[in-house]
Scaffold this active site. Structure first.
Site, PDB file in Angstrom:
ATOM      1  N   GLU A   1      -8.943 -13.777  -0.990  1.00 26.63           N
ATOM      2  CA  GLU A   1      -7.807 -14.301   0.481  1.00 26.63           C
ATOM      3  C   GLU A   1      -8.626 -15.391   1.145  1.00 26.63           C
ATOM      4  OE1 GLU A   1      -6.453 -10.882   2.277  1.00 26.63           O
ATOM      5  OE2 GLU A   1      -6.630 -11.801   4.058  1.00 26.63           O
TER       6      GLU A   1
ATOM      7  N   ASP B   1       2.296   2.135   3.468  1.00 27.59           N
ATOM      8  CA  ASP B   1       3.283   0.962   3.792  1.00 27.59           C
ATOM      9  C   ASP B   1       4.719   1.460   3.687  1.00 27.59           C
ATOM     10  OD1 ASP B   1       1.142  -0.414   4.293  1.00 27.59           O
ATOM     11  OD2 ASP B   1       1.677  -1.778   2.360  1.00 27.59           O
TER      12      ASP B   1
ATOM     13  N   HIS C   1       0.734  -1.397  -0.109  1.00 27.02           N
ATOM     14  CA  HIS C   1      -0.189   0.103  -0.168  1.00 27.02           C
ATOM     15  C   HIS C   1       0.981   1.170   0.001  1.00 27.02           C
ATOM     16  CE1 HIS C   1      -2.306  -2.988   2.511  1.00 27.02           C
ATOM     17  NE2 HIS C   1      -3.347  -2.486   1.910  1.00 27.02           N
TER      18      HIS C   1
HETATM   19  C1  XUL Z   1      -7.245  -6.664   4.785  1.00 29.00           C
HETATM   20  C2  XUL Z   1      -6.594  -7.077   3.704  1.00 29.00           C
HETATM   21  C3  XUL Z   1      -5.605  -6.039   3.005  1.00 29.00           C
HETATM   22  C4  XUL Z   1      -5.703  -6.107   1.525  1.00 29.00           C
HETATM   23  C5  XUL Z   1      -4.797  -4.944   0.762  1.00 29.00           C
HETATM   24  O1  XUL Z   1      -8.070  -7.618   5.265  1.00 29.00           O
HETATM   25  O2  XUL Z   1      -6.533  -8.227   3.269  1.00 29.00           O
HETATM   26  O3  XUL Z   1      -4.626  -5.971   3.456  1.00 29.00           O
HETATM   27  O4  XUL Z   1      -5.123  -7.354   0.918  1.00 29.00           O
HETATM   28  O5  XUL Z   1      -5.523  -3.707   1.176  1.00 29.00           O
HETATM   29 CO    CO Z   2      -5.487  -9.022   1.814  1.00 30.99          CO
END
Ligand code: XUL
Ligand code: CO
Length: 439
Positions: free
Chosen positions: A268, A104, A101
């Site tokens: 995810e 970061d 990001h």
């Molecule tokens: C938060 C998450 C983030 C994204 C990127 O749960 O997964 O870190 O991957 O903003």
């Molecule tokens: Co994520």
């Protein structure tokens, strides 16, 4: 200057090795199903968890011991040193990609201009390190959730100035991603959701979210950014109702707002389980619609109701995830980004290595087993047989829309009752997977 002088490049030593700083299953150049393991897996480091997560939780402060942070108190100096340390870390582990990001990599200033100037300095350094090492950017993103201005959301904030700020931040983050030749750009709607409908115009908020995404698509065309856009679904946390709940919700949103040609999904593992699905389900939903882009690799704790972002060590999960990825033809622009953080008790610098080794080995082992299952067509043969009735006869007529209710009624009236259903053989299939795991 090196902060990992004592650590050698981590090598593959095979499953009998007792050296903790070695790969037991990940042999980067070994060919599996016609591709090297590293091409299948495309491992990426998440800059935020690895270089900015200091072990804070709602009940306690920092626990992580990081010599490079201790030595460098000035925020810009610290950011510069972190770049060096991050690339040395990735080189030693053989991680060929990373993700970040904006917030970061460089400290945020008093104004957007100051933040952007800081970013430019750090991006120069990152660019040099990328050239030196050949490490690539899997995707970039903007942090539109940590600062207090985003308390009510970013593009879904009721405050139009906040929308404008978010847009300006995305603009800069896209420019950086393009400059670093990023293969993708991700939107995770950190606070794009709501807490209560009593104060929320859900329709306007969702329309605005889509407006921001359309602006990003337009701007990509304007600056010639050809990387893949991703949306990362998550059902809750930080807000109670996140608009990007799961794969199915995101896909419906993309279709509704005519964005489906420009976006894919970054799925995810821990978000999948929070939404009440398995990762396998989330991947399948995306793949079936040609929309799987990338993966944020981690795992949750099923006993806890939040996003624990643990390093993936559950072999069963990585087998089934890799199976879906192989089944879908593998990654193109995407990869496996370790959106995973250390437990706050794992506070030593070595733990950063050990955790990544654990995650890489678990995915490598998952790949090995999934590839065998795929080669032997174990599950595919079963599917073929299970859906056989749609290959000919009345099933074939249904598939080709040659029949309607009246024809089907006549067919059933002549048949009287269903002859029999075949067994689903779930337990048998689970046993076969165990055989593939244990040999
Ligand atoms: C938060 C998450 C983030 C994204 C990127 O749960 O997964 O870190 O991957 O903003
Ligand atoms: Co994520």
């Amino acid at each position: 200057m090196s902060y990992f002088e004592k650590i050698n490049k981590v090598k593959y030593e095979g499953s009998k090795s007792t050296n903790p700083m070695s790969f037991k299953y990940y042999n980067p150049d070994e060919i599996i199903l016609g591709k090297s393991m590293k091409e299948h897996l495309k491992f990426s480091m998440a800059y935020w968890h690895t270089f900015t997560f200091m072990g804070v939780d709602p009940f306690g402060k920092e626990t992580m011991e990081r010599q490079w942070d201790i030595d460098n108190k000035d925020p810009m100096e610290r950011a510069k040193v972190r770049v060096k340390v991050a690339f040395e870390f990735m080189e030693k582990l053989g991680l060929e990609y990373f993700c970040f990001h904006d917030a970061d990599i460089a400290p945020q200033g008093e104004t957007l201009k100051e933040s952007n100037d800081n970013l430019d300095v750090i991006v120069d350094l990152i660019e040099k390190e990328m050239k030196r090492t050949g490490i690539k950017l899997l995707w970039g993103t903007a942090n539109l959730f940590s600062h207090k201005r985003f308390m009510h959301g970013a593009s879904t904030s009721p405050n139009a100035d906040v929308f404008a700020y978010a847009a300006a931040q995305v603009k800069k983050a896209m420019e950086i991603t393009k400059r670093l030749d990023g293969a993708g750009y991700t939107f995770w709607g950190g606070r794009e959701g709501y807490e209560t409908l009593l104060n929320t115009d859900m329709k306007l908020e969702q329309d605005n979210f889509a407006r921001l995404l359309h602006m990003a698509v337009d701007y990509a065309k304007e600056i010639g950014f050809t990387g893949q856009f991703y949306i990362e679904p998550k059902p809750k946390e930080p807000t109670k109702h996140q608009y990007d709940f799961d794969s199915a919700t995101v896909i419906a949103f993309l279709r509704k707002y005519n964005l489906v040609d420009y976006f894919k999904l970054n799925i995810e593992t821990n978000h999948a389980t929070l939404s009440g699905h398995t990762m396998q389900h989330e991947l399948r939903v995306a793949f079936d619609q040609g929309l799987l882009g990338s993966v944020d690799a981690n795992q949750g704790d099923l006993l806890l109701g939040w996003d624990t972002d643990q390093f993936p060590t559950n072999l069963y999960d990585t087998i089934l995830s890799m199976y879906e990825i192989i089944r879908g033809g593998g990654f193109t622009t995407g990869g496996l980004n370790f959106d995973s953080k250390l437990r706050r008790g794992s506070y030593k610098e070595d733990d950063l290595f050990l955790a990544h080794i654990a995650g890489m080995d678990t995915y490598a082992a998952g790949l090995r087993i999934a590839a065998k299952l795929w080669e032997d067509k174990v599950l595919e043969k079963n599917l073929e047989q299970r859906y056989q009735s749609y290959k000919d006869g009345i099933g074939n007529d249904i598939v080709h829309r040659k029949v309607g209710f009246k024809e089907l009624e006549t067919y059933i009236l002549n048949k009287k009752e269903i002859d029999q259903n075949d067994s689903g053989r779930q337990e048998y299939l689970e046993t076969i997977i165990n055989q593939y795991i244990l040999g």
